[in-house]
Design a protein around this motif. Sequence first.
Motif, PDB file in Angstrom:
ATOM      1  N   TYR A 241       0.735  -1.144  -0.126  1.00 13.83           N
ATOM      2  CA  TYR A 241       0.045   0.032  -0.080  1.00 13.83           C
ATOM      3  C   TYR A 241       0.797   1.414   0.162  1.00 13.83           C
ATOM      4  O   TYR A 241       0.375   2.374   0.341  1.00 13.83           O
ATOM      5  N   GLY A 242       2.084   1.204  -0.552  1.00 12.83           N
ATOM      6  CA  GLY A 242       2.771   2.353  -0.769  1.00 12.83           C
ATOM      7  C   GLY A 242       3.765   2.662   0.479  1.00 12.83           C
ATOM      8  O   GLY A 242       3.672   2.121   1.524  1.00 12.83           O
ATOM      9  N   SER A 243       4.453   3.717   0.041  1.00 15.57           N
ATOM     10  CA  SER A 243       5.512   4.118   1.067  1.00 15.57           C
ATOM     11  C   SER A 243       5.191   4.804   2.416  1.00 15.57           C
ATOM     12  O   SER A 243       6.114   4.700   3.435  1.00 15.57           O
ATOM     13  N   ILE A 244       3.910   5.284   2.398  1.00  7.89           N
ATOM     14  CA  ILE A 244       3.593   5.870   3.717  1.00  7.89           C
ATOM     15  C   ILE A 244       3.687   4.777   4.824  1.00  7.89           C
ATOM     16  O   ILE A 244       3.746   4.632   6.030  1.00  7.89           O
ATOM     17  N   GLY A 245       3.429   3.350   4.353  1.00  7.26           N
ATOM     18  CA  GLY A 245       3.572   2.178   5.206  1.00  7.26           C
ATOM     19  C   GLY A 245       4.746   2.121   6.140  1.00  7.26           C
ATOM     20  O   GLY A 245       4.845   1.618   7.157  1.00  7.26           O
ATOM     21  N   PHE A 246       6.123   2.706   5.340  1.00  4.77           N
ATOM     22  CA  PHE A 246       7.392   2.517   6.131  1.00  4.77           C
ATOM     23  C   PHE A 246       7.311   3.240   7.377  1.00  4.77           C
ATOM     24  O   PHE A 246       7.724   2.712   8.298  1.00  4.77           O
ATOM     25  N   THR A 247       6.673   4.530   7.421  1.00  6.39           N
ATOM     26  CA  THR A 247       6.851   5.310   8.322  1.00  6.39           C
ATOM     27  C   THR A 247       5.873   4.877   9.493  1.00  6.39           C
ATOM     28  O   THR A 247       6.141   4.647  10.811  1.00  6.39           O
ATOM     29  N   ASN A 248       4.740   4.306   9.255  1.00  2.00           N
ATOM     30  CA  ASN A 248       3.797   3.755  10.250  1.00  2.00           C
ATOM     31  C   ASN A 248       4.605   2.459  10.852  1.00  2.00           C
ATOM     32  O   ASN A 248       4.443   2.455  12.027  1.00  2.00           O
ATOM     33  N   TYR A 249       5.299   1.609   9.791  1.00  2.00           N
ATOM     34  CA  TYR A 249       6.038   0.447  10.520  1.00  2.00           C
ATOM     35  C   TYR A 249       7.008   0.873  11.526  1.00  2.00           C
ATOM     36  O   TYR A 249       7.136   0.335  12.489  1.00  2.00           O
ATOM     37  N   GLY A 250       7.607   1.722  10.876  1.00  2.00           N
ATOM     38  CA  GLY A 250       9.031   2.090  11.797  1.00  2.00           C
ATOM     39  C   GLY A 250       8.417   2.547  13.106  1.00  2.00           C
ATOM     40  O   GLY A 250       9.105   2.280  14.344  1.00  2.00           O
ATOM     41  N   TYR A 251       7.534   3.494  13.246  1.00  2.00           N
ATOM     42  CA  TYR A 251       6.997   3.876  14.577  1.00  2.00           C
ATOM     43  C   TYR A 251       6.435   2.900  15.474  1.00  2.00           C
ATOM     44  O   TYR A 251       6.873   2.664  16.642  1.00  2.00           O
ATOM     45  N   ILE A 252       5.598   2.099  14.829  1.00  2.00           N
ATOM     46  CA  ILE A 252       4.831   1.029  15.664  1.00  2.00           C
ATOM     47  C   ILE A 252       5.848  -0.054  15.992  1.00  2.00           C
ATOM     48  O   ILE A 252       5.767  -0.496  17.436  1.00  2.00           O
ATOM     49  N   ASP A 253       7.082  -0.577  15.249  1.00  2.00           N
ATOM     50  CA  ASP A 253       7.991  -1.002  15.631  1.00  2.00           C
ATOM     51  C   ASP A 253       8.766  -0.667  16.764  1.00  2.00           C
ATOM     52  O   ASP A 253       9.155  -1.587  17.628  1.00  2.00           O
TER      53      ASP A 253
END
Length: 169
Positions: free
Chosen positions: A108-120
């Motif tokens: 679903y696109g690059s915004i997922g990287f930011t969300n993933y890094g934060y939640i991780d």
Amino acid sequence: MNLAKTSELEKKARELLSERGVSIDNIAELVYYLQSAYHDELTMDLCRENVEKVLTKREVQNAIITGIQLDILAEKKQLDEPLQEIIEKDEGLYGVDEIVAFSIINVYGSIGFTNYGYIDKQKPGILKKLNDKSSGECHTFLDDIVGAIAAAASSRLAHTYEELAEDDE
């Protein structure tokens, strides 16, 4: 494409998540955690709906079954060394578990990287439980997979809201 095989793959992926103690609601709570500050009208139903959509993707199903199988093999001590110890200890420099998660985030696109890094980094909700090494269970891949599903669902949600906003203009 053979729909029977796809639905069997999805069924197996969902079954494995459930067997490992992860529910759709657990993941939806992570989506809510990531997106509630940006959407005043966000509901758990909408979060669940986006998680469900992410789980229909074949790449996601493949990542789930691959990662969970490796975790299970590590729990049973059935991997060759040094891989057994690396996965069992969830070594920080291993990184393959994150690479599997990236295959989900990319849907679903690059915004997922930011969300993933934060939640991780934050490890809220079910992620805290999955990272607890005292249980004797191995979730080296699963914690990253669950975080990635939540990040992808959050990204999907963000794109959906953006499209709705553009339609209102």
